[in-house]
Design an enzyme around this catalytic site. Structure first.
Site, PDB file in Angstrom:
ATOM      1  N   ARG A  75       0.856  -1.186   0.000  1.00 53.41           N
ATOM      2  CA  ARG A  75       0.000   0.000   0.000  1.00 53.41           C
ATOM      3  C   ARG A  75       0.894   1.239   0.000  1.00 53.41           C
ATOM      4  O   ARG A  75       1.682   1.440   0.925  1.00 53.41           O
ATOM      5  CB  ARG A  75      -0.887   0.002   1.247  1.00 53.41           C
ATOM      6  CG  ARG A  75      -1.661   1.293   1.387  1.00 53.41           C
ATOM      7  CD  ARG A  75      -2.566   1.354   2.609  1.00 53.41           C
ATOM      8  NE  ARG A  75      -3.198   2.655   2.637  1.00 53.41           N
ATOM      9  CZ  ARG A  75      -3.160   3.499   3.655  1.00 53.41           C
ATOM     10  NH1 ARG A  75      -2.575   3.185   4.779  1.00 53.41           N
ATOM     11  NH2 ARG A  75      -3.736   4.681   3.565  1.00 53.41           N
ATOM     12  N   HIS A 119      -2.864  10.961   0.561  1.00 54.93           N
ATOM     13  CA  HIS A 119      -2.252  10.780   1.886  1.00 54.93           C
ATOM     14  C   HIS A 119      -1.546  12.093   2.234  1.00 54.93           C
ATOM     15  O   HIS A 119      -0.339  12.151   2.410  1.00 54.93           O
ATOM     16  CB  HIS A 119      -1.297   9.580   1.880  1.00 54.93           C
ATOM     17  CG  HIS A 119      -1.014   9.009   3.247  1.00 54.93           C
ATOM     18  ND1 HIS A 119      -1.141   7.666   3.546  1.00 54.93           N
ATOM     19  CD2 HIS A 119      -0.619   9.593   4.404  1.00 54.93           C
ATOM     20  CE1 HIS A 119      -0.820   7.447   4.818  1.00 54.93           C
ATOM     21  NE2 HIS A 119      -0.494   8.612   5.355  1.00 54.93           N
ATOM     22  N   GLU A 164      -7.455   8.725   6.226  1.00 56.16           N
ATOM     23  CA  GLU A 164      -7.713   9.372   7.513  1.00 56.16           C
ATOM     24  C   GLU A 164      -8.280  10.790   7.426  1.00 56.16           C
ATOM     25  O   GLU A 164      -7.613  11.775   7.784  1.00 56.16           O
ATOM     26  CB  GLU A 164      -6.430   9.400   8.350  1.00 56.16           C
ATOM     27  CG  GLU A 164      -5.808   8.035   8.567  1.00 56.16           C
ATOM     28  CD  GLU A 164      -4.652   8.050   9.563  1.00 56.16           C
ATOM     29  OE1 GLU A 164      -4.107   9.132   9.828  1.00 56.16           O
ATOM     30  OE2 GLU A 164      -4.307   6.982  10.088  1.00 56.16           O
ATOM     31  N   ASN A 297      -7.174   2.094   9.979  1.00 61.72           N
ATOM     32  CA  ASN A 297      -5.857   2.303  10.578  1.00 61.72           C
ATOM     33  C   ASN A 297      -6.040   2.261  12.078  1.00 61.72           C
ATOM     34  O   ASN A 297      -6.844   3.031  12.632  1.00 61.72           O
ATOM     35  CB  ASN A 297      -5.277   3.662  10.178  1.00 61.72           C
ATOM     36  CG  ASN A 297      -4.863   3.700   8.718  1.00 61.72           C
ATOM     37  OD1 ASN A 297      -4.932   2.684   8.009  1.00 61.72           O
ATOM     38  ND2 ASN A 297      -4.424   4.861   8.266  1.00 61.72           N
ATOM     39  N   TYR A 299      -3.993   2.182  15.818  1.00 61.28           N
ATOM     40  CA  TYR A 299      -2.756   2.290  16.590  1.00 61.28           C
ATOM     41  C   TYR A 299      -2.986   2.065  18.076  1.00 61.28           C
ATOM     42  O   TYR A 299      -2.200   1.417  18.743  1.00 61.28           O
ATOM     43  CB  TYR A 299      -2.099   3.655  16.356  1.00 61.28           C
ATOM     44  CG  TYR A 299      -1.504   3.740  14.973  1.00 61.28           C
ATOM     45  CD1 TYR A 299      -0.230   3.255  14.726  1.00 61.28           C
ATOM     46  CD2 TYR A 299      -2.234   4.241  13.891  1.00 61.28           C
ATOM     47  CE1 TYR A 299       0.322   3.272  13.455  1.00 61.28           C
ATOM     48  CE2 TYR A 299      -1.692   4.266  12.611  1.00 61.28           C
ATOM     49  CZ  TYR A 299      -0.414   3.779  12.403  1.00 61.28           C
ATOM     50  OH  TYR A 299       0.115   3.780  11.148  1.00 61.28           O
ATOM     51  N   GLU A 357      -3.288   0.170   8.177  1.00 64.56           N
ATOM     52  CA  GLU A 357      -2.090   0.553   8.933  1.00 64.56           C
ATOM     53  C   GLU A 357      -2.230   0.026  10.346  1.00 64.56           C
ATOM     54  O   GLU A 357      -3.308   0.107  10.941  1.00 64.56           O
ATOM     55  CB  GLU A 357      -1.936   2.089   9.049  1.00 64.56           C
ATOM     56  CG  GLU A 357      -1.509   2.779   7.795  1.00 64.56           C
ATOM     57  CD  GLU A 357      -1.414   4.303   7.956  1.00 64.56           C
ATOM     58  OE1 GLU A 357      -1.153   4.788   9.086  1.00 64.56           O
ATOM     59  OE2 GLU A 357      -1.602   4.990   6.949  1.00 64.56           O
TER      60      GLU A 357
HETATM   61  C1  FCB Z   1      -1.126   7.641  10.585  1.00 63.95           C
HETATM   62  C2  FCB Z   1      -0.716   8.129   9.217  1.00 63.95           C
HETATM   63  C3  FCB Z   1       0.620   7.625   8.770  1.00 63.95           C
HETATM   64  C4  FCB Z   1       1.620   7.564   9.890  1.00 63.95           C
HETATM   65  C5  FCB Z   1       1.037   6.867  11.095  1.00 63.95           C
HETATM   66  C6  FCB Z   1       1.990   6.725  12.257  1.00 63.95           C
HETATM   67  O1  FCB Z   1      -2.009   8.548  11.149  1.00 63.95           O
HETATM   68  O2  FCB Z   1      -1.659   7.719   8.260  1.00 63.95           O
HETATM   69  O3  FCB Z   1       1.039   8.418   7.704  1.00 63.95           O
HETATM   70  O4  FCB Z   1       2.089   8.815  10.174  1.00 63.95           O
HETATM   71  O5  FCB Z   1      -0.107   7.530  11.512  1.00 63.95           O
END
Ligand code: FCB
Length: 456
Positions: A75, A119, A164, A297, A299, A357
């Site tokens: 990607r 992006h 995002e 995405n 985290y 992500e």
């Molecule tokens: C996300 C972004 C990516 C990267 C990660 C850590 O928000 O999409 O570009 O910076 O965080």
């Protein structure tokens, strides 16, 4: 062994501005990130993306790394200012050729290209004409989607419109931490709306231009969880979830913007009236144009504490419950990924979901033995892959996983101070060293499964 479904799409993700460098090469136009990074005080280490990982020249080596990892898919994002340096109109052939060669080489290596259109690197000229709060920027985006999908659509089948929209609108136009650096609630909401409408219109264009296209959007979803069972914390959680997640999910799946969030904005004096005058007839239908998948995405989660309790008035709204945090100060909590995926499946039935992500920042450097023993990233990866497997076990149609990121790279306002790569980058020499996490990922892909016994 936790086995994954047979066609599970294993990949890594990157984005153009974070890795390419060569920001002035071959007719590329200026982007809002070039301008923002050149503005004093915006980037922690005063750096910018002009060199980054030199991927623009070193891409054959980076494809080799992906081939070594056995990846099924890659990607990456297209830099709009390389394709249309003036934002719209004149097409810059060398820019198109760069991505065309990349796509051909990926396919030659047996790696499927998974393209993100936006992006974050908006052509600066479009920002000068009003940026994302202006509807015309949405029109320019659809034009760009048309140009690039005509050029690559014979070979690229999977497309993501925006990466995002929360970050683009909130960080870019709300709190100003990202380019273009505005701080204005009205601009932020208008930007989010242009992004979502242009997403819907781009879906239609991509479908028309690309046979067998699969088109979706990527949202950064951060589940909110209350710090206590109190009604106050429940309300803080509703509020967080509303602005962060539901603001995008609800209109995407045909339910319009969440009324409770609009009321909160009015009550807090962020906007004057609950009537959002940037919404035009037909917009909500456009936003809800059916998609083929949802990109997620993930985290971390947010644990919310109300600041309506008098003694907590000035306390931070989010608290950390678990001890492990990454260099971003993001709590590590894989179980909340499972909960999020299960919730998405039951609430919205989005069709296939890709984790587009997932990853963590740790700065672990090469050891004397020349290897990078990024133990914490290995743990993070294992935990989150197990969380994915748990979600699949609970009926979630998870179709793929993309680790963020292939390489250490330019982490936006943090510059090069945060390292998310599976592969270490020595910025002085541009040498790449696969970290232990890359070796683990390679094993996972080869086995199409995660060896859980090994974890115990
Ligand atoms: C996300 C972004 C990516 C990267 C990660 C850590 O928000 O999409 O570009 O910076 O965080």
């Amino acid at each position: 062994m936790r086995q994954f479904p047979p066609d599970f799409l294993w990949g890594v993700a990157t984005s153009a501005y974070q890795i390419e460098g060569a920001t002035r090469a071959d007719g590329r136009g200026e982007s809002i990130w070039d301008r923002f990074a050149a503005t004093p005080g915006k980037i922690q280490d005063k750096s910018d993306g002009s060199v980054a990982c030199e991927h623009y020249r070193r891409w054959p080596e980076d494809i080799e790394l992906m081939r070594w990892m056995g990846l099924k898919s890659y990607r990456f994002s297209i830099a709009w200012p390389r394709i249309l340096p003036d934002g719209r109109g004149r097409v810059n052939a060398p820019g198109v050729d760069f991505y065309s060669r990349l796509v051909d080489s990926l396919l030659g290596a047996g790696i499927e290209p998974f393209v993100t259109l936006y992006h974050w690197d908006l052509p600066q000229v479009l920002e000068d004409q009003g940026g994302w709060p202006a509807r015309a920027t949405g029109g320019a985006f659809v034009e760009y989607a048309d140009v690039i999908s005509r050029a690559l659509g014979d070979r690229v089948k999977r497309w993501i419109t925006h990466n995002e929209p929360w970050c683009i609108s909130y960080l870019g136009y709300g709190n100003g931490e990202h380019a273009p650096g505005h701080k204005d609630w009205n601009k932020m909401l208008a930007a989010a709306h242009t992004l979502m409408v242009s997403h819907g219109n781009a879906v239609k264009v991509l479908r028309a231009n690309v046979r067998d296209a699969e088109v979706g959007i990527t949202l950064n979803l951060t589940p909110g969880e209350p710090a206590s069972p109190s009604p106050e914390d429940a309300d803080a959680t509703r509020d967080f979830d509303g602005g962060f997640n539901r603001w995008f999910l609800e209109p995407l799946y045909g339910r319009g913007y969440p009324k409770d969030v609009i009321e909160d904005h009015v009550k807090a004096g962020r906007i004057a009236s609950p009537h959002l005058d940037f919404i035009q007839p037909g917009d909500l239908e456009t936003i809800a144009t059916p998609t083929d998948f949802l990109g997620v995405n993930f985290y971390s989660r947010a644990v919310l504490r109300s600041n309506r309790i008098p003694e907590e008035k000035n306390a931070p709204r989010t608290v950390f419950v678990r001890p492990d945090k990454t260099d971003m100060d993001w709590e590590v909590c894989p179980a909340s990924l499972t909960r999020l995926l299960v919730h998405l499946e039951s609430e919205y039935q989005p069709g296939p979901i890709y984790i587009t992500e997932n990853g963590c920042a740790y700065s672990t450097a090469p050891s004397a033995d020349g290897r990078v023993h990024d133990v914490q990233r290995v743990e993070y990866l294992r935990g989150h892959l197990q969380a994915c497997s748990d979600a699949i076990g609970q009926g979630v149609k998870l179709a793929g996983y993309f680790a963020w990121s292939l390489l250490d790279n330019f982490e936006w306002a943090y510059g090069y101070t945060k390292r998310f790569g599976l592969v270490w980058v020595d910025y002085a020499t541009q040498q790449r060293i696969p970290k232990d996490s890359a070796h683990l990922y390679r094993d996972v892909v080869a086995q199409n499964g995660l060896d859980v016994e090994q974890a115990a």
